[in-house]
Design an enzyme around this catalytic site. Structure first.
Site, PDB file in Angstrom:
ATOM      1  N   THR A 169       2.500  12.412   0.602  1.00 39.89           N
ATOM      2  CA  THR A 169       3.066  11.106   0.940  1.00 39.89           C
ATOM      3  C   THR A 169       4.325  11.299   1.768  1.00 39.89           C
ATOM      4  OG1 THR A 169       2.227  10.086  -1.076  1.00 39.89           O
ATOM      5  CG2 THR A 169       4.101   9.019  -0.039  1.00 39.89           C
ATOM      6  N   ARG A 197      -8.926   2.876  -5.321  1.00 35.63           N
ATOM      7  CA  ARG A 197      -7.612   3.155  -5.923  1.00 35.63           C
ATOM      8  C   ARG A 197      -6.472   2.964  -4.922  1.00 35.63           C
ATOM      9  NH1 ARG A 197      -3.255   7.032  -4.824  1.00 35.63           N
ATOM     10  NH2 ARG A 197      -2.133   7.330  -6.782  1.00 35.63           N
ATOM     11  N   GLY A 221       4.774  11.335  -5.118  1.00 35.81           N
ATOM     12  CA  GLY A 221       4.307  11.965  -6.347  1.00 35.81           C
ATOM     13  C   GLY A 221       3.057  11.272  -6.849  1.00 35.81           C
ATOM     14  N   GLY A 223       1.260   8.396  -7.901  1.00 40.14           N
ATOM     15  CA  GLY A 223       1.532   6.975  -7.710  1.00 40.14           C
ATOM     16  C   GLY A 223       1.503   6.160  -8.979  1.00 40.14           C
TER      17      GLY A 223
END
Length: 301
Positions: A169, A197, A221, A223
């Site tokens: 991310t 998701r 990290g 989520g």
């Protein structure tokens, strides 16, 4: 006010990177943080700067966002992104999109061109078409590396971070010379994810938050951990209600994150005084920052 900027490219088991991988990430970080710093120096706003930096991160296949996005269980790229303006609390986000070159810019258009904050899936793609958002063919996103990664994940029954080595991310937080704060986050999500998701990167208050009165934040990290704790807003509230500095707020937020749910991830932030800070519960976090009058700093551990 002096401008400042901080970016991240994910967190996780960065300690397992080879020397070659470490050099590649550090080189990328230096290029992007330097470009972002020059952008602010030219007088660009915090909002323009975080969008620009996240675009650069999305374009680099090193990261799990944009071009480097991981694949879902069905072998598809499903991207999420958000952006927030701390001067007026306006925000925009997209989730479950594909083929869009820069999801962060589509999130910006949601903020600027609609009364909504979050739009998803096929309807978001229709909005992207209306906005003439730049697209790329599937081949631009799906690489042999990502296909092998998904195959390995399926064999092992694995669902999760970017194969445990990092969670790619990406995000950026900036304060411009007018004292305005903005934050943006973008991701390809989790390897082998199912059922449409959506993680924290598209959710304001979970993975992204910005308020001129407190701070700007971008998270990386697992989520689900950030969603369950609303960690971005929680961190902002530490400044609002307790008067914490950026460093203390970041440190205390991650302590809470670990203690409450054994959260796995990290945050970058800039407080209303322009001070950048970062904290993480993982083995490392890919990040860099620059403050007006200082040289950029790039770190992996």
């Amino acid at each position: 006010m002096k401008y400042s900027l901080i970016i991240h490219g994910g967190c996780g088991q960065v300690n397992k990177f080879t020397k070659t991988q470490q050099k590649a990430f550090l080189k990328s970080l230096k290029t992007i943080i330097s470009a972002g710093g020059k952008y602010l120096k030219k007088g660009k706003s915090a909002l323009e700067t975080v969008e620009y930096c996240v675009q650069l991160l999305e374009d680099d296949p090193l990261y799990n966002a944009g071009r480097g996005s991981v694949l879902s269980n069905k072998g598809k790229v499903e991207m999420d992104a958000s952006i927030m303006d701390g001067s007026n609390l306006k925000a925009g986000a997209v989730a479950g999109i594909s083929k869009i070159k820069n999801p962060v810019s589509l999130a910006r258009q949601v903020m600027d061109q609609t009364p909504h904050v979050l739009i998803i899936g096929q309807e978001a793609m229709e909005f992207a078409k209306k906005m003439k958002a730049p697209k790329k063919p599937v081949s631009y996103f799906i690489t042999a590396k990502r296909e092998k990664q998904l195959l390995d994940a399926k064999k092992k029954g694995y669902f999760g971070l970017d194969h445990g080595s990092k969670t790619g991310t990406v995000g950026a937080v900036a304060m411009d010379s007018n004292g305005n704060i903005a934050a943006a986050t973008s991701t390809g999500g989790m390897v082998n994810k199912r059922y449409g998701r959506v993680g924290d990167s598209a959710l304001i208050g979970c993975g992204t938050y910005a308020d001129n009165q407190t701070c700007g934040i971008s998270c990386t990290g697992i989520g689900e951990d950030f969603i369950r704790t609303s960690l971005a807003k929680h961190t902002s509230d530490l400044i609002l209600h307790k008067g914490y500095t950026a460093k203390k707020a970041a440190t205390e937020a991650i302590k809470h994150f670990k203690k409450r749910i054994s959260g796995y991830g990290g945050i970058i932030m800039i407080d209303h005084k322009g001070k950048p800070a970062e904290a993480f519960s993982t083995e490392g976090m890919i990040r860099a920052w620059v403050e007006e009058g200082s040289k950029p700093v790039c770190k992996l551990f």
